[in-house]
Design a protein around this motif. Structure first.
Motif, PDB file in Angstrom:
ATOM      1  N   UNK A 157       0.812  -1.213   0.000  1.00  0.00           N
ATOM      2  CA  UNK A 157       0.000   0.000   0.000  1.00  0.00           C
ATOM      3  C   UNK A 157       0.851   1.270   0.000  1.00  0.00           C
ATOM      4  N   UNK A 158       2.026   1.207   0.602  1.00  0.00           N
ATOM      5  CA  UNK A 158       2.933   2.345   0.674  1.00  0.00           C
ATOM      6  C   UNK A 158       3.377   2.743  -0.733  1.00  0.00           C
ATOM      7  N   UNK A 159       3.365   4.056  -1.006  1.00  0.00           N
ATOM      8  CA  UNK A 159       3.751   4.510  -2.340  1.00  0.00           C
ATOM      9  C   UNK A 159       5.202   4.214  -2.667  1.00  0.00           C
ATOM     10  N   UNK A 160       6.075   4.387  -1.679  1.00  0.00           N
ATOM     11  CA  UNK A 160       7.489   4.126  -1.889  1.00  0.00           C
ATOM     12  C   UNK A 160       8.308   5.395  -2.024  1.00  0.00           C
ATOM     13  N   UNK A 161       9.575   5.342  -1.653  1.00  0.00           N
ATOM     14  CA  UNK A 161      10.446   6.532  -1.697  1.00  0.00           C
ATOM     15  C   UNK A 161      10.488   7.217  -3.045  1.00  0.00           C
ATOM     16  N   UNK A 162      10.512   6.440  -4.116  1.00  0.00           N
ATOM     17  CA  UNK A 162      10.625   7.030  -5.452  1.00  0.00           C
ATOM     18  C   UNK A 162       9.433   7.940  -5.749  1.00  0.00           C
ATOM     19  N   UNK A 163       8.245   7.567  -5.254  1.00  0.00           N
ATOM     20  CA  UNK A 163       7.064   8.408  -5.448  1.00  0.00           C
ATOM     21  C   UNK A 163       7.231   9.766  -4.785  1.00  0.00           C
ATOM     22  N   UNK A 164       7.764   9.765  -3.574  1.00  0.00           N
ATOM     23  CA  UNK A 164       7.872  11.007  -2.816  1.00  0.00           C
ATOM     24  C   UNK A 164       8.959  11.921  -3.369  1.00  0.00           C
ATOM     25  N   UNK A 165       9.991  11.332  -3.975  1.00  0.00           N
ATOM     26  CA  UNK A 165      11.000  12.143  -4.666  1.00  0.00           C
ATOM     27  C   UNK A 165      10.345  12.904  -5.814  1.00  0.00           C
ATOM     28  N   UNK A 166       9.520  12.207  -6.593  1.00  0.00           N
ATOM     29  CA  UNK A 166       8.850  12.843  -7.731  1.00  0.00           C
ATOM     30  C   UNK A 166       7.811  13.861  -7.265  1.00  0.00           C
ATOM     31  N   UNK A 167       7.057  13.498  -6.232  1.00  0.00           N
ATOM     32  CA  UNK A 167       6.066  14.434  -5.699  1.00  0.00           C
ATOM     33  C   UNK A 167       6.754  15.707  -5.211  1.00  0.00           C
ATOM     34  N   UNK A 168       7.861  15.545  -4.478  1.00  0.00           N
ATOM     35  CA  UNK A 168       8.607  16.689  -3.963  1.00  0.00           C
ATOM     36  C   UNK A 168       9.122  17.561  -5.104  1.00  0.00           C
ATOM     37  N   UNK A 169       9.692  16.916  -6.120  1.00  0.00           N
ATOM     38  CA  UNK A 169      10.290  17.667  -7.227  1.00  0.00           C
ATOM     39  C   UNK A 169       9.271  18.598  -7.894  1.00  0.00           C
ATOM     40  N   UNK A 170       8.056  18.085  -8.165  1.00  0.00           N
ATOM     41  CA  UNK A 170       7.068  18.903  -8.862  1.00  0.00           C
ATOM     42  C   UNK A 170       6.329  19.841  -7.908  1.00  0.00           C
ATOM     43  N   UNK A 171       6.239  19.457  -6.643  1.00  0.00           N
ATOM     44  CA  UNK A 171       5.656  20.352  -5.639  1.00  0.00           C
ATOM     45  C   UNK A 171       6.491  21.623  -5.508  1.00  0.00           C
TER      46      UNK A 171
END
Length: 243
Positions: A157-171
């Motif tokens: 269920x966890x999105x994973x670190x790679x997701x949060x890197x991408x979310x952070x970059x575009x945020x």
């Protein structure tokens, strides 16, 4: 120097180890050793490789307890008593030998909208703006951070670190139309399940501060009331490393 390369293999039914004696030099990379085995010793050995320049991210493997890019890693760095053990990356189903099925984390990236959504009005981007997400743009989608993450011991269920890197970059990109909606996406990706072991940061071949990105997203999300404090640490798992 002659090294025994021990490779964990999978033929679609059984997992087993194969051993090959390979003559190496100080500069020999793990990928070069694998290519030598495939070319001259066993052409059935399967692994991924493309650029050989640590850019494409396809050659991620596990060596001992370390996840690395085979093209960037020299054999001599991890040889122990004349033996180098190579296994497929973790947290992903194995298709054959060292080839894993990456659909899981690639589909998660799709769910996380891991791409730039342009705003209607474009604002000039200056060097100080780029500094906010410069390291995150180096991500090569190798999946190593996904492979070392202990949260997946209890489910997917966890999105994973790679997701949060991408979310952070575009945020952090002022021309991205989703803006704080990115934080909502991070919450849906169960960002609070992160245990902050920092394996993602320590293992990233591009030295992206993954765990710091997650902390920033969580802090802002809690300040805005988007991410709820009581979700912290949900999942109830433990890691074999004592964290």
């Amino acid at each position: 120097m002659k090294v025994k390369i021990k490779i964990k293999r999978f033929n679609g039914k059984d997992h087993y180890f194969d051993q090959f004696d390979v003559q190496i030099e100080d500069r020999t990379t793990v990928l070069e050793a694998l290519m030598h085995i495939k070319d001259y010793m066993d052409n059935s050995l399967s692994f991924r490789a493309q650029c050989r320049s640590a850019i494409c991210g396809t050659c991620a493997v596990k060596i001992g307890e370390n996840h690395v890019l085979a093209c960037k890693t020299k054999v001599k760095q991890f040889v122990q008593d004349g033996v180098l053990t190579v296994e497929p990356a973790g947290n992903l189903p194995v298709i054959k030998d060292l080839i894993t099925d990456q659909d899981i984390f690639l589909l998660k990236l799709k769910d996380a909208k891991a791409w730039f959504v342009p705003s209607e009005k474009f604002e000039p981007v200056y060097p100080d703006d780029l500094k906010l997400y410069e390291k995150e743009t180096d991500c090569i989608l190798c999946g190593i951070c996904y492979s070392v993450c202990p949260v997946f011991q209890t489910g997917q269920e966890f999105g994973g670190p790679i997701n949060f890197v991408k979310i952070f970059r575009f945020w952090k990109d002022k021309n991205d139309a989703l803006k704080d909606q990115r934080i909502v996406i991070a919450d849906k990706n169960r960002i609070t399940a992160c245990v902050h072991c920092k394996y993602c940061t320590f293992s990233c071949p591009k030295e992206i501060p993954v765990e710091q990105d997650i902390l920033q997203l969580k802090f802002f999300g809690k300040q805005k009331g988007i991410i709820k404090e009581e979700q912290e640490g949900s999942g109830g798992f433990s890691t074999p490393f004592g964290f």
